[in-house]
Design an enzyme around this catalytic site. Structure first.
Site, PDB file in Angstrom:
ATOM      1  N   ASP B 234       0.843  -1.200   0.000  1.00 45.00           N
ATOM      2  CA  ASP B 234       0.000   0.000   0.000  1.00 45.00           C
ATOM      3  C   ASP B 234       0.881   1.254   0.000  1.00 45.00           C
ATOM      4  OD1 ASP B 234       1.010  -0.388   2.520  1.00 45.00           O
ATOM      5  OD2 ASP B 234      -0.807   0.233   3.580  1.00 45.00           O
ATOM      6  N   GLU B 235       1.997   1.144  -0.711  1.00 51.30           N
ATOM      7  CA  GLU B 235       2.948   2.261  -0.802  1.00 51.30           C
ATOM      8  C   GLU B 235       3.033   2.738  -2.239  1.00 51.30           C
ATOM      9  OE1 GLU B 235       7.040   2.158   0.845  1.00 51.30           O
ATOM     10  OE2 GLU B 235       6.284   0.296   1.746  1.00 51.30           O
TER      11      GLU B 235
END
Lengths: 195, 347
Positions: B234-235
């Site tokens: 989730d980066e």
């Protein structure tokens, strides 16, 4: 065309004339060094383009190239598996000739989408036979010429072969068996699987 | 007469007398025991029965209703055979065949097609095994090549298949081109807040949906020439070319956070997330290698996380005299605009 057919042609060219020749032939055919996969299907046009380019490259007529291909398929160690499968046709060369009627069905039994032309052997008497090859694969009769010649060697039989051209769309081959046990022939052991 | 008939039709037969002694053996069966004459031996001493099993003598065997046999030689090689025993006046006839042991048998006994009756499918079975093995091997090789090609293609891919954004590999390429200096740029490192909760409570499908929505927001809020990459679960990293204006970057960052905080719907359920953002600007650190600048953006992101999430931080170069190499520093953005002087705030 079934990939097995194309792969056989590729194997014939690379093992007989070298990889460089395969590259130049396929480039001339507009296929730029293609590597055929035995288990895929290809457009029929590709096969013709490769054979035409090979004939032009070697300066040899199409029939002779196809006959050499047939000889290669039976006699080269690289394709020993195929020779063995053909030897399952019978104990003697005559048995083998009779098994040709079943060859397309045998091929289909092994690889369900491999379609070979219908083959029909007729016994004319006195050691003479005619083999007719169906029209689905023009020039297949010449490949069969090579196969029949090399298989005669394999069984140690002495034969005379003549391609009698095309009759009603079928290629016709005249086979004269002069001697069944002319030479020793090659061993065929049922239990020895080709690697 | 019966001997001749059976020899031609069934080369693997035995003719037994009423006591179970072999009177005549078919030629192929005899070939399996070249050193010993089968005729004269007792059937039950030559073979061990596995069907029928509970047989103590030849009389028992003859009394067995269906006569189906499964036998193996008592001495090695213990080739198993299947067959049928039929009572005839004065004894019995046994017809045997290799069944599934055929493959071993042709090897062990050097059999040829002449050893089988023309009606026997043994040769066809051997042919089929070999032909199918060859075809299977060709297929296996094709699969291996396809698998290798697929792995190679995946390794060379620049696209994150889930979101359609660039992947880490693509971002590395973009950054590598920055190392020669040239155009100024900024790096924005974005990490989603509360994403793990969405995954844990609503499942991976909801998580994937959120990631796709986030990707859409990132693309909508950036320019065409910016590189938007998903670099981890989730980066995300955005490379802004030719954009190093703090107030403008701050507005973009705040706008992103605001939009990402809009509840997203997935199958009737609400997924609420936010984002923390760290920023590093090439013009503030002349000569800084792209990978170092990315590390600085990462440090600023860490500071934003520590500051309570759902916020953004700029990286600030350490104050003069600070001995620590690569010390984490970051600027607290003011309420309205970001001051140019870096306020150092050591973690």
């Amino acid at each position: 065309m079934h990939g097995l057919v194309n792969r056989a042609i590729q194997s014939f060219v690379t093992n007989t004339y070298g990889r460089a020749r395969w590259r130049s032939v396929t480039e001339a055919a507009g296929l730029g060094g293609i590597e055929f996969e035995a288990m895929l299907s290809y457009e029929d046009g590709l096969t013709d383009a490769v054979i035409d380019a090979l004939c032009a490259d070697l300066g040899v007529c199409r029939n002779d190239v196809l006959e050499d291909l047939g000889t290669y398929l039976v006699s080269h160690p690289e394709v020993e598996a195929l020779r063995r499968l053909l030897r399952f046709g019978g104990e003697s060369y005559v048995d083998f000739l009779h098994s040709l009627d079943d060859l397309p069905d045998r091929a289909r039994l092994a690889v369900s989408d491999l379609r070979l032309p219908v083959l029909e052997l007729r016994e004319e008497g006195a050691g003479r036979f005619t083999l007719t090859c169906g029209p689905d694969l023009p020039g297949f009769g010449w490949v069969m010429m090579g196969i029949l010649r090399a298989m005669a060697d394999d069984y140690g039989a002495l034969v005379m072969l003549e391609h009698d051209g095309i009759r009603d769309g079928d290629e016709v081959i005249a086979i004269t068996l002069i001697e069944t046990a002319f030479a020793k022939g090659r061993d065929f052991n049922l239990g020895a699987r080709a690697g | 007469m019966l001997d001749d008939l059976l020899t031609r039709l069934c080369p693997m037969h035995l003719i037994l007398d009423a006591e179970g002694t072999i009177r005549h053996a078919g030629p192929t069966l005899q070939k399996l025991r070249p050193g010993a004459q089968l005729a004269g031996q007792r059937f039950l001493e030559l073979f061990r029965l596995t069907r029928p099993r509970a047989v103590t003598g030849f009389a028992d065997l003859m009394a067995d209703a269906d006569g189906k046999l499964s036998v193996g030689f008592r001495d090695a090689p213990h080739t198993t055979l299947k067959g049928q025993i039929v009572a005839v006046p004065g004894g019995a006839v046994v017809a045997l065949s290799f069944g599934i042991s055929l493959l071993d048998a042709v090897r062990d006994y050097d059999l040829t097609s002449a050893d089988f009756a023309p009606t026997d499918l043994a040769i066809e079975l051997l042919y089929l095994v070999e032909a199918k093995s060859a075809a299977m091997e060709a297929s296996r090789q094709l699969n291996q090549r396809l698998q290798a090609a697929r792995i190679a293609a995946e390794e060379q891919a620049f696209t994150d298949t889930l979101t359609g954004l660039k992947n880490r590999r693509a971002m590395d390429h973009v950054l590598a081109r920055k190392s020669g200096g040239g155009m100024p740029y900024s790096l924005m490192h974005i990490d989603l807040d509360f994403f793990k909760q969405v995954n844990d409570t609503l499942g991976h499908a909801a998580g994937d949906h959120v990631l796709q929505q986030v990707a859409q927001v990132l693309v909508e809020e950036t320019r065409r020439e910016d590189t938007v990459a998903r670099v981890g679960g989730d980066e995300f990293v955005i490379v802004f070319d030719n954009l190093t204006d703090r107030p403008r970057l701050q507005r973009i960052a705040r706008r992103l956070i605001e939009r990402l905080e809009h509840p997203m719907r997935f199958q009737g359920r609400t997924c609420a997330i936010s984002a923390s953002i760290g920023l590093a600007l090439s013009v503030e650190e002349p000569g800084c290698a792209p990978e170092d600048l990315l590390h600085h953006a990462d440090l600023a992101l860490y500071a934003a996380k520590r500051a309570g999430r759902a916020t953004m931080r700029f990286y600030a170069t350490p104050a003069p005299g600070d001995a620590a190499r690569c010390a984490p520093g970051w600027a607290e953005p003011g309420r309205d605009e970001v001051g140019p002087e870096p306020g150092l705030n050591r973690a």
